[in-house]
Design a protein around this motif. Structure first.
Motif, mmCIF file in Angstrom:
data_model
loop_
_atom_site.group_PDB
_atom_site.id
_atom_site.type_symbol
_atom_site.label_atom_id
_atom_site.label_comp_id
_atom_site.label_asym_id
_atom_site.label_seq_id
_atom_site.Cartn_x
_atom_site.Cartn_y
_atom_site.Cartn_z
ATOM 1 N N VAL A 162 0.202 -1.511 -0.392
ATOM 2 C CA VAL A 162 -0.163 0.431 -0.084
ATOM 3 C C VAL A 162 1.017 1.702 -0.039
ATOM 4 O O VAL A 162 0.925 2.385 -0.783
ATOM 5 N N ALA A 163 2.179 1.217 0.943
ATOM 6 C CA ALA A 163 2.464 2.164 0.715
ATOM 7 C C ALA A 163 3.533 2.434 -0.687
ATOM 8 O O ALA A 163 3.576 3.899 -0.881
ATOM 9 N N ASP A 164 3.872 1.770 -1.241
ATOM 10 C CA ASP A 164 4.521 1.797 -2.710
ATOM 11 C C ASP A 164 3.892 2.123 -3.000
ATOM 12 O O ASP A 164 4.059 3.030 -5.179
ATOM 13 N N ILE A 165 2.146 1.663 -3.536
ATOM 14 C CA ILE A 165 1.270 2.251 -4.441
ATOM 15 C C ILE A 165 1.160 3.729 -4.021
ATOM 16 O O ILE A 165 0.782 4.640 -5.077
ATOM 17 N N LEU A 166 0.974 4.368 -2.550
ATOM 18 C CA LEU A 166 0.964 5.786 -2.707
ATOM 19 C C LEU A 166 1.951 6.851 -3.146
ATOM 20 O O LEU A 166 1.815 8.109 -3.498
ATOM 21 N N LYS A 170 1.153 9.468 -5.512
ATOM 22 C CA LYS A 170 1.980 11.486 -5.537
ATOM 23 C C LYS A 170 3.512 11.686 -5.876
ATOM 24 O O LYS A 170 3.284 12.687 -6.199
ATOM 25 N N LYS A 171 3.640 10.671 -6.726
ATOM 26 C CA LYS A 171 4.792 11.717 -7.582
ATOM 27 C C LYS A 171 4.138 12.048 -8.683
ATOM 28 O O LYS A 171 4.799 12.693 -8.794
ATOM 29 N N ASP A 172 2.839 12.238 -8.985
ATOM 30 C CA ASP A 172 2.793 13.298 -10.182
ATOM 31 C C ASP A 172 0.631 13.050 -9.482
ATOM 32 O O ASP A 172 0.304 12.575 -9.859
ATOM 33 N N PRO A 173 0.626 14.313 -8.547
ATOM 34 C CA PRO A 173 -0.939 14.821 -8.113
ATOM 35 C C PRO A 173 -1.447 14.972 -9.382
ATOM 36 O O PRO A 173 -3.055 14.218 -8.664
ATOM 37 N N ALA A 174 -1.478 14.714 -10.290
ATOM 38 C CA ALA A 174 -2.539 15.311 -11.636
ATOM 39 C C ALA A 174 -3.023 13.458 -11.799
ATOM 40 O O ALA A 174 -4.208 13.513 -12.828
ATOM 41 N N GLU A 175 -2.086 12.675 -11.717
ATOM 42 C CA GLU A 175 -2.080 11.166 -12.065
ATOM 43 C C GLU A 175 -3.564 10.908 -12.004
ATOM 44 O O GLU A 175 -3.973 10.347 -10.629
ATOM 45 N N ASN A 176 -4.328 10.277 -13.544
ATOM 46 C CA ASN A 176 -5.165 9.851 -13.059
ATOM 47 C C ASN A 176 -6.144 8.094 -13.380
ATOM 48 O O ASN A 176 -7.290 7.835 -13.446
ATOM 49 N N ASN A 177 -4.805 7.783 -13.593
ATOM 50 C CA ASN A 177 -5.461 6.786 -14.509
ATOM 51 C C ASN A 177 -4.097 5.387 -13.589
ATOM 52 O O ASN A 177 -3.501 4.746 -13.577
ATOM 53 N N LEU A 178 -5.353 4.705 -12.160
ATOM 54 C CA LEU A 178 -4.821 4.186 -11.401
ATOM 55 C C LEU A 178 -5.064 2.534 -12.120
ATOM 56 O O LEU A 178 -4.403 2.045 -11.474
ATOM 57 N N GLY A 179 -5.252 2.435 -13.550
ATOM 58 C CA GLY A 179 -4.940 1.566 -14.446
ATOM 59 C C GLY A 179 -3.935 1.147 -14.393
ATOM 60 O O GLY A 179 -3.002 0.045 -14.522
ATOM 61 N N ALA A 231 -2.489 26.089 -8.742
ATOM 62 C CA ALA A 231 -3.561 25.599 -8.835
ATOM 63 C C ALA A 231 -3.293 24.087 -9.496
ATOM 64 O O ALA A 231 -3.102 23.163 -9.633
ATOM 65 N N TYR A 232 -2.266 25.034 -10.554
ATOM 66 C CA TYR A 232 -1.580 23.963 -11.714
ATOM 67 C C TYR A 232 -0.688 23.631 -10.716
ATOM 68 O O TYR A 232 -0.366 22.606 -11.143
ATOM 69 N N ASP A 233 0.146 24.463 -10.281
ATOM 70 C CA ASP A 233 1.827 23.265 -9.077
ATOM 71 C C ASP A 233 1.060 22.036 -8.553
ATOM 72 O O ASP A 233 1.960 21.841 -7.764
ATOM 73 N N SER A 234 -0.261 22.273 -8.080
ATOM 74 C CA SER A 234 -0.903 21.773 -6.656
ATOM 75 C C SER A 234 -1.910 20.653 -7.883
ATOM 76 O O SER A 234 -1.841 19.369 -6.532
ATOM 77 N N GLY A 235 -1.507 20.098 -9.468
ATOM 78 C CA GLY A 235 -2.082 19.421 -9.679
ATOM 79 C C GLY A 235 -3.480 19.732 -10.833
ATOM 80 O O GLY A 235 -3.770 18.445 -10.978
ATOM 81 N N TYR A 236 -3.691 19.973 -10.458
ATOM 82 C CA TYR A 236 -5.363 20.394 -10.560
ATOM 83 C C TYR A 236 -5.337 21.093 -12.324
ATOM 84 O O TYR A 236 -4.043 21.775 -12.361
ATOM 85 N N PHE A 237 -6.219 20.453 -12.283
ATOM 86 C CA PHE A 237 -6.388 20.905 -14.049
ATOM 87 C C PHE A 237 -6.982 22.604 -14.601
ATOM 88 O O PHE A 237 -6.021 23.593 -15.369
ATOM 89 N N ASP A 238 -7.124 23.284 -13.758
ATOM 90 C CA ASP A 238 -7.635 24.403 -13.876
ATOM 91 C C ASP A 238 -8.162 25.335 -12.500
ATOM 92 O O ASP A 238 -8.351 24.541 -11.718
ATOM 93 N N GLN A 239 -8.084 26.415 -11.939
ATOM 94 C CA GLN A 239 -8.543 27.102 -10.854
ATOM 95 C C GLN A 239 -9.921 27.566 -10.591
ATOM 96 O O GLN A 239 -9.492 26.899 -9.741
ATOM 97 N N SER A 240 -10.706 26.535 -11.758
ATOM 98 C CA SER A 240 -11.700 26.121 -10.845
ATOM 99 C C SER A 240 -12.303 25.396 -10.555
ATOM 100 O O SER A 240 -13.104 24.992 -8.786
ATOM 101 N N HIS A 241 -11.948 24.225 -10.198
ATOM 102 C CA HIS A 241 -11.589 23.208 -10.049
ATOM 103 C C HIS A 241 -10.638 22.813 -8.554
ATOM 104 O O HIS A 241 -11.379 22.128 -7.567
ATOM 105 N N PHE A 242 -9.979 23.866 -8.090
ATOM 106 C CA PHE A 242 -9.572 24.271 -7.601
ATOM 107 C C PHE A 242 -9.755 23.831 -6.570
ATOM 108 O O PHE A 242 -10.023 23.967 -5.250
#
Length: 269
Positions: A162-166, A170-179, A231-242
């Protein structure tokens, strides 16, 4: 109010992020909001004051030894009286080493740890009362945790996975491809979800959101750059999403949060 932070010993560094002691001699009442941090805590109350947390529509008094589960939404708290608190702040996955239950059952609540662990932690609490020296109190906590750690050897392989997966998430906070992450670790996306939820109380998506939120929180507190950059430095696509995610985790907008930062709120993030 006084906060003191203590680093864990080498043996416990992979499991404990930090210890802290919070002391307040001001006999006053106040209210605050605790936001999701991604971590769990055990807190020993050693003072005369009392804490309460909002559960549905009622405030409930916290127990003498508190287990803070994963907070996934803003949680209102209030306090009165003088306080002395000793806290253990675990990493997202590491509370699972010391507890035998599935972590998710503690989400969004403050649980009495003595109901979970029993006499050993009650005895520790009593010893902490009798030991006024701060470093000696930390030493007592470390002895207790090391004993608990020895008994968790059978489940260590799963928790380390679990620690390795986390770390991968965390390496890429914008990563959304869990597959892709599941494939990298040789498991199915379904098992990845089950493994993380069982040992952290969070789904992979929730963990990623809280991680991005915590990055943004640190940048906002510095108050030295525009929200678009944060917003961008935290991995969000845009300010409104953040802003939408930030409000979901704090109950307020980023600008309103800056105007209401409190010492207790900073401690519990």
């Amino acid at each position: 109010m006084q906060f003191r932070h203590f680093f864990p010993s080498d043996i416990l560094q992979p499991y404990v992020k930090q210890y802290y002691i919070f002391e307040s001699d001001a006999d006053i009442a106040f209210e605050d909001i605790v936001c999701p941090s991604g971590d769990m805590e055990i807190v020993f109350n050693l003072g005369e004051g009392s804490w309460e947390f909002l559960n549905q529509n009622d405030y409930l008094k916290t127990p003498p030894i508190e287990l803070w589960g994963q907070i996934t939404k803003p949680l209102a708290i209030r306090s009165k009286g003088k306080h002395t608190m000793l806290g253990i702040k675990f990493y997202t996955h590491s509370a699972a080493y010391f507890l035998n239950d599935d972590i998710a059952i503690f989400n969004d609540q403050v649980t009495d740890v003595s109901d979970i662990i029993g006499d050993p932690i009650k005895a520790l609490h009593a010893s902490l009362f009798e030991t006024p020296d701060a470093q000696k109190r930390i030493d007592l906590v470390e002895i207790f945790l090391k004993k608990r750690l020895i008994g968790s050897e059978k489940k260590s392989n799963r928790i380390e996975k679990v620690a390795d997966i986390l770390k991968s998430i965390k390496k890429d906070p914008a990563e959304n491809n869990l597959g892709n992450i599941a494939f990298k670790h040789g498991i199915t996306p379904r098992y990845l979800h089950k493994l993380i939820y069982q040992h952290t109380g969070l789904s992979p998506t929730s963990f990623n959101k809280i991680n991005r939120f915590q990055i943004s929180l640190g940048l906002i507190t510095k108050n030295d750059r525009p929200l678009t950059s944060i917003a961008y430095d935290s991995g969000y696509f845009d300010q409104s999403h953040f802003i939408r995610d930030f409000k979901a985790f704090t109950g307020v907008t980023p600008s309103a949060y800056l105007e209401n930062i409190t010492p207790v709120n900073q401690l519990l993030q």
